[in-house]
Design a protein around this motif. Structure first.
Motif, short mmCIF file in Angstrom:
data_model
loop_
_atom_site.label_atom_id
_atom_site.label_comp_id
_atom_site.label_asym_id
_atom_site.label_seq_id
_atom_site.Cartn_x
_atom_site.Cartn_y
_atom_site.Cartn_z
N ALA B 81 12.29 29.09 37.06
CA ALA B 81 13.63 29.03 37.67
C ALA B 81 14.66 28.38 36.75
N GLU B 82 14.50 28.57 35.47
CA GLU B 82 15.49 28.06 34.52
C GLU B 82 16.87 28.66 34.82
N GLY B 83 17.88 27.84 34.84
CA GLY B 83 19.25 28.32 35.02
C GLY B 83 19.53 28.92 36.39
N MET B 84 18.69 28.61 37.38
CA MET B 84 18.91 29.15 38.74
C MET B 84 20.23 28.63 39.31
N SER B 85 20.99 29.51 39.96
CA SER B 85 22.24 29.06 40.59
C SER B 85 22.07 28.89 42.10
N GLY B 100 12.73 24.11 36.22
CA GLY B 100 14.12 24.02 36.67
C GLY B 100 15.10 23.61 35.59
N ALA B 101 14.79 23.90 34.34
CA ALA B 101 15.67 23.51 33.24
C ALA B 101 17.07 24.07 33.46
N ALA B 102 18.07 23.20 33.31
CA ALA B 102 19.48 23.62 33.37
C ALA B 102 19.84 24.39 34.63
N MET B 103 19.11 24.18 35.71
CA MET B 103 19.48 24.87 36.96
C MET B 103 20.78 24.27 37.50
#
Lengths: 314, 230
Positions: B81-85, B100-103
């Motif tokens: 879920a990297e970058g998830m909005s 969750g990196a940079a989510m």
């Protein structure tokens, strides 16, 4: 970014083939060069050598010079050497030699001609095959899939710190100790400091690859009497940078990971058999079903996996 | 309503992701099988989709999710879920490095442990880990909450910016520039409101809330040592 792999079988089998699969699955991590360290059924005496000459036009004179150095140390070929050549300038050689009187002394002398011919592995069991190109290309060229043995290492290189050259590929042999090989994923940041220090102690570096440092460093620590476990633990304190490296010997495979916990290692260890890789999807080439996967994700960790039966029928 | 089944195997990932995107338009639940821990499965999923990955997945699964409900049955590799909005991602087992990196929004629920740098550089949303969060979790997190119910590894909340790391259980060690503060009852109620839909509320927890010490917000040469991680 590089990819590394390790494999241990319960009994001698197609370990070369498994390593090719593990590396083929990780080719996207680095297709500059690929290499394998395969531990075959050990010999009681004599050593198997793998090496590389840098100008195939000089193959005959290289061989003559090399044989003279062997004879000076009371050794000779036990079988006719075999060679692999291609369009490239370099060639690869496999030799079986009788025991030199003093292995370390002979390696030191053999290394004086390393500009033309470089010994890349020496062991009762170990054979290192490495070259430029992807896993399948290197495997097909050198017949790696047919190499029988109990355990081994694999490496896919994406050169970040030095040139792409056939001899700068992994695995690296911890010369002059027979049957010791390393593969490394990462970058060593205190490379030049250590290289200078070890150079002054008389160690010779054959490439500009920072990973070679680990092999030379391990050789030095082993010569000081450190066990594999002690050397692995000490490396985390003394070698700076990001690394996950594996070191193989006749009796097993060890690994160490830096204090920043940057480079992964995924392991399946069941029923005395072992498969390790940088990525889980590679391990699943060996174990396609869901199995208990161990992620060595923490900082500053080491582990050693032993090899069981080395001589049972395949 | 029947489900749409997609088999992964050794097929090209682009082909599989195109099939997933096509299936997303049908409003039927999607089941992805035989994943073989492969990378980049289910990238950029649209809102309203319900998708399950059987077994384990590789790197970047559900990256750039914009609102789908994603279930990974077993383990996830790096940066799930990297970058998830927006959306809701559940990992049944272990979530690898940089979960969750940079989510920037949404919720990740990890039922097992998480690897190093969970929530690295996250800028919104929440991550709930039932087990232990790995080394340097919350590294340079800008906003959002990382909530660990089973303790934290070394260098916890290292160089945290403006996010929060909540830990119940043992913390192996704290990172650089972290303040551990006693949460107010209102703040605990906010965390419980995140945990409640997951059925994870337990009023007996001894929470520790970690926030930035704010020393790294401004570089002072006399504090240069604080910038050295080790």
């Amino acid at each position: 970014m590089c990819g590394i792999a390790g494999r241990i079988l319960n009994a001698p089998g197609r370990v070369g083939n498994d390593l090719v699969e593990l590396m083929d699955a990780q080719e996207h991590r680095g297709a500059d060069s690929t290499g394998f360290a395969v531990y075959g059924i050990p010999r009681d005496s004599g050593y198997i050598l793998r090496g590389m000459g840098f100008n195939k036009a000089r193959l005959d004179s290289d061989l003559e010079e090399f044989r003279l150095l062997l004879k000076e140390h009371g050794s000779d070929f036990l079988e006719d050497p075999t060679f692999v050549t291609s369009d490239a300038a370099h060639y690869c050689a496999r030799m079986v030699i009788s025991d030199p009187k003093d292995l370390a002394g002979w390696v030191k002398d053999a290394d004086t001609i390393s500009d033309s011919f470089e010994v890349q592995s020496c062991g009762r069991s170990l054979e290192i095959v490495k070259d430029t190109g992807g896993a399948v290309e290197v495997a097909d060229k050198h017949g790696v899939r047919d190499m029988i043995g109990t355990h081994g290492l694999g490496h896919a290189r994406l050169a970040t710190e030095s040139s792409v050259l056939p001899n700068a590929s992994h695995p690296f042999w911890a010369r002059p100790f027979s049957d010791v090989a390393i593969v490394h994923n990462g970058q060593i940041t205190n490379y030049f400091t250590w290289r200078d220090r070890l150079h002054r102690l008389g160690y010779r570096f054959l490439t500009e690859n920072d990973s070679e440092l680990i092999a030379v460093w391990v050789s030095h620590e082993m010569s000081q009497g450190l066990t594999m476990e002690q050397a692995l633990k000490l490396s985390i304190k003394q070698i700076d940078g990001v690394f996950t490296y594996m070191i193989a010997r006749q009796d097993g495979i060890g690994f160490a990971k830096d204090r920043y916990a940057m480079k992964p290692l995924v392991v399946v260890w069941q029923d005395g058999e072992f498969a390790a890789a940088t990525e889980e999807q590679a391990v699943r080439r060996i174990y396609p079903g869901e199995s208990e996967v161990i992620n060595y994700d923490g900082p500053s960790i080491t582990e050693i996996w032993g090899v069981g039966n080395r001589r049972a029928a395949a | 309503m029947s489900e749409i089944v997609i088999d992964v195997g050794q097929r090209p990932i682009r082909e599989i992701n195109e099939e997933i995107q096509t299936a997303c338009k049908t409003a039927k639940p999607i089941v992805v099988r035989n994943t073989l821990s492969r990378h980049n499965l289910g990238i950029g999923l649209p809102p309203g989709v319900d998708i399950t990955f059987e077994g384990s997945v590789g790197y970047y699964c559900a990256g750039l999710n914009t609102g789908a409900t994603v279930t990974v049955e077993k383990n996830a590799g790096w940066a799930v879920a990297e970058g998830m909005s927006d959306g809701f991602v559940t990992v049944g087992g272990y979530a690898g490095m940089s979960c969750g990196a940079a989510m920037i929004g949404g919720l990740i629920h990890v039922k097992g442990n998480s690897g190093p740098r969970c929530g690295v550089a996250m800028k919104g949303g929440n991550i709930v880990v039932e087990g232990k969060i790995g080394y340097q979790s919350g590294f340079m997190s800008h906003a959002g909450k990382i909530i660990a119910l089973g303790g934290a590894g070394e260098s916890c909340a290292d160089a945290l910016w403006q996010g929060e790391v909540w830990v119940a259980g043992e913390i192996d060690s704290l990172g650089v520039d972290v303040n551990v503060v006693e949460p107010t009852a209102e703040e605990v109620a906010e965390v419980d409101a995140i945990l409640d839909p997951l059925g994870l509320v337990d009023t007996s927890r001894n929470w520790r809330k970690m926030i930035s010490g704010q020393r790294l917000w401004y570089f002072e040469s006399r504090d240069a040592n604080a910038w050295l991680m080790i």
